[in-house]
Each structure stands twice: as structure tokens, then as C-alpha cells.
Write a protein that holds these residues in place. Structure first.
Motif, short mmCIF file in Angstrom:
data_model
loop_
_atom_site.label_atom_id
_atom_site.label_comp_id
_atom_site.label_asym_id
_atom_site.label_seq_id
_atom_site.Cartn_x
_atom_site.Cartn_y
_atom_site.Cartn_z
N LYS A 143 -122.83 -35.70 -1.03
CA LYS A 143 -122.62 -36.25 -2.37
C LYS A 143 -123.20 -35.34 -3.44
O LYS A 143 -122.73 -35.31 -4.56
CB LYS A 143 -123.24 -37.64 -2.46
CG LYS A 143 -122.50 -38.70 -1.65
CD LYS A 143 -123.14 -40.07 -1.85
CE LYS A 143 -122.39 -41.14 -1.07
NZ LYS A 143 -123.03 -42.47 -1.23
N LYS A 144 -124.26 -34.62 -3.09
CA LYS A 144 -124.96 -33.81 -4.07
C LYS A 144 -124.81 -32.31 -3.85
O LYS A 144 -125.38 -31.52 -4.60
CB LYS A 144 -126.45 -34.16 -4.08
CG LYS A 144 -126.75 -35.60 -4.47
CD LYS A 144 -128.25 -35.85 -4.49
CE LYS A 144 -128.57 -37.28 -4.90
NZ LYS A 144 -130.04 -37.53 -4.93
N SER A 145 -124.07 -31.93 -2.84
CA SER A 145 -124.02 -30.51 -2.49
C SER A 145 -122.60 -30.07 -2.17
O SER A 145 -121.83 -30.83 -1.56
CB SER A 145 -124.93 -30.23 -1.28
OG SER A 145 -124.86 -28.89 -0.90
N GLN A 146 -122.26 -28.87 -2.60
CA GLN A 146 -120.95 -28.33 -2.29
C GLN A 146 -121.04 -26.81 -2.17
O GLN A 146 -121.97 -26.20 -2.68
CB GLN A 146 -119.92 -28.72 -3.36
CG GLN A 146 -120.28 -28.29 -4.77
CD GLN A 146 -119.34 -28.88 -5.80
OE1 GLN A 146 -118.71 -29.90 -5.56
NE2 GLN A 146 -119.23 -28.24 -6.96
N ALA A 147 -120.08 -26.24 -1.46
CA ALA A 147 -120.05 -24.80 -1.23
C ALA A 147 -118.86 -24.21 -1.96
O ALA A 147 -117.75 -24.75 -1.90
CB ALA A 147 -119.98 -24.49 0.26
N GLN A 148 -119.10 -23.09 -2.64
CA GLN A 148 -118.04 -22.38 -3.35
C GLN A 148 -117.57 -21.22 -2.48
O GLN A 148 -118.37 -20.35 -2.12
CB GLN A 148 -118.55 -21.85 -4.69
CG GLN A 148 -119.26 -22.89 -5.56
CD GLN A 148 -118.32 -23.99 -6.01
OE1 GLN A 148 -117.12 -23.76 -6.18
NE2 GLN A 148 -118.84 -25.19 -6.22
N MET A 149 -116.30 -21.18 -2.15
CA MET A 149 -115.76 -20.16 -1.27
C MET A 149 -114.65 -19.38 -1.98
O MET A 149 -114.00 -19.90 -2.90
CB MET A 149 -115.21 -20.79 0.03
CG MET A 149 -116.22 -21.66 0.77
SD MET A 149 -117.71 -20.77 1.26
CE MET A 149 -117.01 -19.67 2.51
N TYR A 150 -114.44 -18.13 -1.52
CA TYR A 150 -113.53 -17.23 -2.23
C TYR A 150 -112.58 -16.54 -1.26
O TYR A 150 -112.91 -16.31 -0.09
CB TYR A 150 -114.34 -16.20 -3.02
CG TYR A 150 -115.26 -16.84 -4.04
CD1 TYR A 150 -114.84 -17.06 -5.34
CD2 TYR A 150 -116.53 -17.27 -3.66
CE1 TYR A 150 -115.67 -17.68 -6.27
CE2 TYR A 150 -117.37 -17.90 -4.58
CZ TYR A 150 -116.94 -18.10 -5.88
OH TYR A 150 -117.76 -18.72 -6.79
N SER A 151 -111.42 -16.18 -1.78
CA SER A 151 -110.35 -15.62 -0.94
C SER A 151 -110.33 -14.09 -1.01
O SER A 151 -111.00 -13.47 -1.84
CB SER A 151 -109.00 -16.16 -1.41
OG SER A 151 -108.72 -15.66 -2.72
N GLU A 152 -109.50 -13.51 -0.14
CA GLU A 152 -109.28 -12.07 -0.19
C GLU A 152 -108.61 -11.68 -1.50
O GLU A 152 -108.87 -10.60 -2.06
CB GLU A 152 -108.41 -11.64 1.00
CG GLU A 152 -108.31 -10.14 1.20
CD GLU A 152 -109.64 -9.50 1.58
OE1 GLU A 152 -109.97 -8.44 1.00
OE2 GLU A 152 -110.34 -10.08 2.44
N ALA A 153 -107.77 -12.58 -2.02
CA ALA A 153 -107.13 -12.31 -3.32
C ALA A 153 -108.17 -12.19 -4.42
O ALA A 153 -108.02 -11.40 -5.35
CB ALA A 153 -106.13 -13.43 -3.64
N CYS A 154 -109.22 -12.97 -4.33
CA CYS A 154 -110.30 -12.89 -5.31
C CYS A 154 -111.01 -11.54 -5.23
O CYS A 154 -111.33 -10.93 -6.26
CB CYS A 154 -111.30 -14.03 -5.08
SG CYS A 154 -112.65 -14.04 -6.27
#
Length: 444
Positions: A415-426
Motif C-alpha cells: 500500500k505504501k511502496s512501489q517500484a519504478q521500472m524502465y524499458s530498453e526503449a527508455c
């Protein structure tokens, strides 16, 4: 010996062991790894610096090593001089909080050493950058270390550091964690440094070994950065030998990685665990660790999975089964559960995962956290990659992190935590921004 042939034969042995023990490797990391990657000091060099740093100590380190049984005893002794210095002329060198009544007397030495270690940083030397990347690609189940520094947290982004004997108190062997069993510079009081510290640690060591037994039984084990005479490893293996009564045959899933001692690197070695007792383990002797790490990372199933997600999933399922359901915190439809555990696809739905493919697809589409994006761009950390994202926002008014798009995706951990992920396109987009090339954004 033919180096090429040695590497080929060792690689085959490692891959075969990975097949026999399919769970992710467990890595034991010693101070040699920090010396290699960031030129950190040895323990003796650390105490030598501590002696020279305290104005009240007027003898060289050799004076103390002649009089004391070992380095923990030396640390215990010079800790007294640090306490005297801190309460006198050196008081302005330490935070006020360290002068409260219940603070241990050794804290002034530990605080000073922690600051000194931090000065070496966590940026891997350029010549070892690809080696560190190969190490990270192993995606070990867990890392157990006696190191104080924060190097491993930098090399393994997303892994959670657990202090002291946290492995003992943990209700299960979690995934994606770094067990810092001798403490950390981020909390100097946790550091196992003096003879008093080692006595307290030794009293709990067998409980620690009991926890490690499941690791030794089910995972490939790799020791890196330790000497063959290291007392910490010797004691752990001694406890292991007592528990399972090793009969003299080679332990097939334990590998000991060191630099070569001569021109004829071997395939196994005997590690002494007592005056008349030794255990046989696999030996890898090389000056180039990269090929070893690549072999252990061969077909690593976690290569595109954020360890935070796996850790969260395991923790919540464990809590549900062990505590919440038995205490009747939830109304449980046992008929539904019994039907859902028949196949792995249906079992995934119990956790709210529609099928296994979407999770795999997301991991494949967004395989990098921001630290890894930074490294793909040639930076040492996430900061400069984040600056490029900010530059895009300033120039085009589009914040890549504000939504899920072809460059960025968000995974909710709790509820209080999330992960930011990125692509090869990024990564490709930020390369163009970094180099000052023209770019076009494709935001749906």
C-alpha cells in the motif's frame, strides 16, 4: 596449465552444478571483494589507520599485535583510548548522541572506522565494472557478508540489507536480501569489531549456522573474497561438518573463488575446520572473476525480475499461511484454495496474478530499475539518468515517470511502496538525450 582449457572445464562444472541445484546461488562475500573493487583496507590496515588517527595512541600497530592474541583483542584495547580521547580533547569529533549514558564504550572507535570506510565510496573501479555487472547478473538468492561497507547494496540494486543476526530472527529464508552479519557502517553500533563483539556473535553463531543449513542443502554456494584461513568461514564450515557429519567426499555445491596461489590452479581444495579435520570443496583460482560470475549467472531465471517484488510476494504469502489464517483474521474459502493449488497457473491467481505470462511479459518489457538504467548509460548510479528524465520534462513538458508508458512502468509492492521500472526503449531514448541527439517521444 592451459588457461583457456581450465576456464572451459570450470565453466562446465559450474553449469552442471547449477542444473543439479537449480535454486539461485547463495554468495558469501568477504573483504577481499571490497579490496578488489574499491581498494578498501584490510582489517589490519583498518586498525593501523585507527591507531594513527587517535592522538592518545603513541605506539604503532605492531606494538599491539605483539601483545594481543588477535585483531579483535587489538580493537578492544585501542577502543579504550578512543573513549578517553572522545571524552577529552576529541569531543568535537563525535556526535552528541554518542555521549549518552547507555552508549557502549567501543562506539567511538566504531564511529571513526565507519567514517573512514565510507571515504572509500561504493563506486567500482572502472577496470572491474564489467566484472561487477556480471556479479549482479547472477541474481543470487541471498548474499551473506562480513563486510561493513555498502558496496553490495550498490552492486545489487533492489536487494534489502539485513543487519547483524537478522537471518536468525527471520521467520523464513527470504529472497533478494544481503545479510550483513557483522553489521554496517550505516549503523556503527552494529559492527562486530572488538573481542567483546566477537564473543557475543559467537554465542549466536550456531543458531546462524542452523539457518544456513537449508542454504547449503539446496543452493550452489560461492565464497568470494575470503582467504582459505579465514576464521569466520572456518567456524561456519566447522558447524556444518558437525551437523551433517561430512564423510570426506567433496561437497559438490560449494565453490571457493580465489586468486591463484601458483601457476597450476586446482579444481578442489581442503578447508580446515579443526585441528585434524578438513572438508573438500570445489576450488576456482583465477585473476579474472568475470567468467566465473557469468557461469554462475548462466540462464539465471531472475535476470529480469525485481527482487523487491519476489520478496514482497513471499513475505505476504508466508504471513497469510503461518499467522493470519490460523488466527482466523480472514474468512477462508478452503474449497476455493484446494482447487487453486492444483496447477501453478491457478495457484498464481490466488495472489491476484491472472496468468504467469503477464508477469513475465512485464518483467521482460521493463527489466531495469533506475540504477541499472544509469549503468547502461555509462554512469555509476541513478542520479544522472534521473537528470536526463528531468531534462525531457523541462524541454517537452512530459514526465516519463508520471504514467505507465513504453518507457516506464510502476509495480506496486504494498500500500505504501512501489517500484519504478524502465524499458530498453527508455535506455535508447536517454542515450539520445545524453548525446544531444534529436529524439521523439512516443507516449500513448
Amino acid at each position: 596449465m592451459d588457461t583457456k582449457k581450465y576456464i572451459e572445464e570450470q565453466t562446465v562444472r559450474i553449469i552442471e552444478t547449477r542444473k543439479k541445484y537449480p535454486l539461485q546461488p547463495i554468495v558469501f562475500a568477504g573483504s577481499g571483494l571490497s579490496r578488489r573493487w574499491v581498494e578498501a583496507p584490510t582489517w589490519l590496515e583498518l586498525l593501523e589507520w585507527a591507531v594513527s588517527n587517535c592522538p592518545l595512541i603513541d605506539r604503532p600497530i605492531q606494538y599491539f599485535t605483539q601483545q594481543e592474541q588477535g585483531l579483535p583483542e587489538v580493537a578492544q584495547r585501542i577502543a579504550q583510548s578512543y573513549q578517553t580521547w572522545a571524552w577529552g580533547e576529541g569531543k568535537d569529533q563525535f556526535p552528541k548522541i554518542l555521549f549518552e549514558a547507555k552508549v557502549p564504550a567501543e562506539i567511538y572507535l566504531k564511529y571513526s572506522i565507519a567514517r573512514h570506510i565510507k571515504g572509500f565510496g561504493t563506486t567500482v573501479a572502472t577496470k572491474y565494472a564489467s566484472e561487477a555487472e556480471a556479479f549482479s547478473a547472477i541474481r543470487p538468492h541471498a548474499v551473506i557478508t562480513t563486510n561493513y561497507d555498502a558496496l553490495l547494496e550498490e552492486v545489487l540494486p533492489g536487494y534489502q540489507p539485513i543487519l547483524g543476526t537478522g537471518l536468525i530472527s527471520a521467520p523464513f529464508a527470504n529472497i533478494g536480501e544481503i545479510y550483513k552479519i557483522h553489521g554496517t557502517v550505516e549503523k556503527p553500533s552494529s559492527m562486530v569489531l572488538t573481542s567483546n563483539d566477537y564473543s557475543a556473535f559467537g554465542a549466536k553463531r550456531k543458531y546462524l549456522t542452523a539457518k544456513l543449513l537449508t542454504f547449503f542443502a539446496e543452493h550452489p554456494i560461492v565464497f568470494i573474497g575470503y582467504s582459505v584461513e579465514d576464521a569466520n568461514i572456518r567456524k561456519i564450515l566447522e558447524d556444518l561438518n558437525e551437523a551433517v557429519d561430512i564423510k570426506g567426499e567433496i561437497i559438490p555445491n560449494i565453490f571457493f573463488l580465489t586468486r591463484p596461489s601458483d601457476d597450476s590452479p586446482g579444481f578442489e581444495r581442503v578447508l580446515q575446520v579443526g585441528a585434524t579435520k578438513g572438508v573438500r570443496v570445489n576450488s576456482i583460482e583465477t585473476t579474472d572473476f568475470e567468467w566465473v560470475f557469468k557461469a554462475f549467472g548462466h540462464n539465471a531465471p531472475l535476470s529480469n525480475v525485481n527482487p523487491q517484488i519476489l520478496r514482497s510476494l513471499l513475505a505476504r504469502s508466508y504471513q497469510l499461511v503461518r499467522s493470519d489464517i490460523p488466527r482466523q483474521k480472514f474468512e477462508v474459502d478452503f474449497e476455493l484454495i484446494s482447487g487453486k493449488v492444483e496447477t501453478k497457473e491457478d495457484f498464481a491467481k490466488v495472489f491476484g496474478i491472472g496468468t504467469l505470462q503477464p508477469v513475465t511479459r512485464f518483467s521482460a518489457e521493463y527489466p531495469y530499475n533506475l540504477t541499472e538504467v544509469g549503468r547502461k548509460l555509462g554512469f555509476n548510479s541513478w542520479h544522472k539518468a534521473n537528470s536526463l528524465i528531468t531534462k525531457i520534462k523541462d524541454e517537452d513538458g512530459i514526465d516519463l515517470k508520471a504514467s505507465d508508458n513504453r518507457y516506464h512502468g510502476t509495480v506496486r509492492i504494498s500500500k505504501k511502496s512501489q517500484a519504478q521500472m524502465y524499458s530498453e526503449a527508455c535506455v535508447e531514448l536517454l542515450k539520445r538525450v545524453r548525446d544531444g541527439d534529436d529524439y521523439e517521444l512516443e507516449i500513448e
